[in-house]
Design a protein around this motif. Structure first.
Motif, PDB file in Angstrom:
ATOM      1  N   ALA A  32      62.617  19.030 -36.687  1.00  0.00           N
ATOM      2  CA  ALA A  32      61.932  18.385 -37.810  1.00  0.00           C
ATOM      3  C   ALA A  32      60.444  18.203 -37.489  1.00  0.00           C
ATOM      4  O   ALA A  32      59.577  18.464 -38.330  1.00  0.00           O
ATOM      5  N   GLY A  33      60.165  17.763 -36.276  1.00  0.00           N
ATOM      6  CA  GLY A  33      58.772  17.610 -35.871  1.00  0.00           C
ATOM      7  C   GLY A  33      58.049  18.935 -35.797  1.00  0.00           C
ATOM      8  O   GLY A  33      56.852  19.031 -36.127  1.00  0.00           O
ATOM      9  N   ARG A  34      58.741  19.982 -35.375  1.00  0.00           N
ATOM     10  CA  ARG A  34      58.138  21.312 -35.320  1.00  0.00           C
ATOM     11  C   ARG A  34      57.753  21.797 -36.712  1.00  0.00           C
ATOM     12  O   ARG A  34      56.666  22.343 -36.921  1.00  0.00           O
ATOM     13  N   ARG A  35      58.650  21.617 -37.656  1.00  0.00           N
ATOM     14  CA  ARG A  35      58.364  22.061 -39.023  1.00  0.00           C
ATOM     15  C   ARG A  35      57.139  21.346 -39.578  1.00  0.00           C
ATOM     16  O   ARG A  35      56.306  21.953 -40.280  1.00  0.00           O
ATOM     17  N   ALA A 113      51.860  22.307 -28.008  1.00  0.00           N
ATOM     18  CA  ALA A 113      51.328  21.429 -29.048  1.00  0.00           C
ATOM     19  C   ALA A 113      51.953  21.738 -30.400  1.00  0.00           C
ATOM     20  O   ALA A 113      52.028  20.869 -31.272  1.00  0.00           O
ATOM     21  N   LEU A 114      52.418  22.969 -30.584  1.00  0.00           N
ATOM     22  CA  LEU A 114      53.026  23.367 -31.854  1.00  0.00           C
ATOM     23  C   LEU A 114      54.503  23.014 -31.931  1.00  0.00           C
ATOM     24  O   LEU A 114      54.986  22.546 -32.961  1.00  0.00           O
ATOM     25  N   ALA A 126      52.906  34.263 -31.577  1.00  0.00           N
ATOM     26  CA  ALA A 126      51.575  33.944 -31.071  1.00  0.00           C
ATOM     27  C   ALA A 126      50.952  32.884 -31.983  1.00  0.00           C
ATOM     28  O   ALA A 126      51.122  32.921 -33.206  1.00  0.00           O
ATOM     29  N   TYR A 127      50.246  31.923 -31.405  1.00  0.00           N
ATOM     30  CA  TYR A 127      49.606  30.866 -32.185  1.00  0.00           C
ATOM     31  C   TYR A 127      48.445  30.302 -31.388  1.00  0.00           C
ATOM     32  O   TYR A 127      48.285  30.603 -30.205  1.00  0.00           O
ATOM     33  N   ARG A 128      47.658  29.466 -32.026  1.00  0.00           N
ATOM     34  CA  ARG A 128      46.589  28.764 -31.314  1.00  0.00           C
ATOM     35  C   ARG A 128      46.628  27.292 -31.733  1.00  0.00           C
ATOM     36  O   ARG A 128      46.376  26.944 -32.872  1.00  0.00           O
ATOM     37  N   LEU A 129      46.982  26.445 -30.801  1.00  0.00           N
ATOM     38  CA  LEU A 129      46.960  25.001 -31.004  1.00  0.00           C
ATOM     39  C   LEU A 129      47.031  24.373 -29.628  1.00  0.00           C
ATOM     40  O   LEU A 129      47.890  24.748 -28.818  1.00  0.00           O
ATOM     41  N   SER A 130      46.128  23.446 -29.349  1.00  0.00           N
ATOM     42  CA  SER A 130      46.048  22.835 -28.032  1.00  0.00           C
ATOM     43  C   SER A 130      46.309  21.339 -28.119  1.00  0.00           C
ATOM     44  O   SER A 130      46.305  20.742 -29.204  1.00  0.00           O
ATOM     45  N   ALA A 131      46.520  20.728 -26.977  1.00  0.00           N
ATOM     46  CA  ALA A 131      46.802  19.292 -26.937  1.00  0.00           C
ATOM     47  C   ALA A 131      45.689  18.474 -27.566  1.00  0.00           C
ATOM     48  O   ALA A 131      45.941  17.403 -28.122  1.00  0.00           O
TER      49      ALA A 131
END
Length: 247
Positions: A32-35, A113-114, A126-131
């Motif tokens: 749920a948090g991932r979505r 982070a995702l 592949a994605y881009r998201l950091s802490a």
């Protein structure tokens, strides 16, 4: 034993797996948090300038925005193969023997982070998201900390936390014997021992690879220290709840 790794901002393109399937990810209570985070990232990707600011992207990194726009449709790779960079180059997951990769499937989790946490062989895009990324109205630390901490609290036995402090804050490991945080120290020519920054990643990758290839994983801190001594790693007790690896 659970080996808890940080992610990397750099990732391989492409993949040979299908599109993102939440049902194929470990730690299903995080779905749920991932979505929620995936929806927020895809929505922000519709405004390239806002996403570039949120992710601190330079002019030559705008392709990262396209990655985020395609998160739910792009091909996937096992997480341990998706991440690249200093730690993952030293780990060299694609060259691990099959028995070591099988061990990683049940003994390695990677912070994200995702996604909060993923298993080593979980198929991810592949994605881009950091802490430290800033999503509108969705502070990542507040979103993930309790959720990820609950998952780690449920893990029995030894936890060796190799995450950076930023990712550790997105989901603190349990404060109990057998859950230890690794610090990497460097000994200079003068004999002085100092904390390492960038170069600690290589040491962590080498340690992770050696553990996955070991005859058996340690089950306690004492067993880990004994194994490290025999494997040539200078691992010792550090501050409370920590181990120090000197390189």
């Amino acid at each position: 034993m659970l080996l808890l790794l940080p992610p990397s901002e750099t990732k391989r393109d492409g993949g040979d797996g299908g599109a993102l399937d939440y049902g194929s990810l470990s730690f299903p209570r995080l779905n749920a948090g991932r979505r929620t985070v995936v929806r927020a990232v895809r929505a922000l990707a519709k405004d390239p300038d806002a996403m570039a600011a949120a992710l601190k992207l330079g002019a030559r990194q705008r392709d990262e925005i396209d990655r985020n726009r395609r998160i739910t449709t792009s091909p996937t790779l096992p997480a341990i193969d998706r991440f690249i960079g200093v730690l993952y180059d030293a780990l060299d997951a694609p060259s691990l023997p099959s028995a070591a990769r099988d061990r990683a499937a049940s003994s390695v989790a990677i912070a994200s982070a995702l996604f909060g946490l993923v298993g080593a062989l979980d198929p991810i895009p592949a994605y881009r998201l950091s802490a430290d990324s800033r999503l509108p109205e969705l502070p990542l630390k507040a979103h993930w900390a309790d959720r990820v901490a609950r998952e780690l609290q449920a893990v029995p036995g030894l936890i060796l936390d190799l995450r950076s402090e930023g990712y550790a804050a997105l989901g603190p490991a349990p404060a109990r014997p057998g859950a230890v945080y690794l610090r990497v120290l460097g000994q200079g020519p003068d004999g002085a021992v100092r904390a390492l920054n960038h170069f600690n990643k290589k040491a962590k990758g080498e340690l992770a690879r050696a553990l996955l290839a070991a005859d058996a994983l340690p089950e306690t801190v004492d067993e880990l220290l004994d194994w490290a001594a025999g494997a040539g790693f200078r691992l010792a007790p550090g501050a409370q709840g920590e181990l120090a690896l000197t390189v």
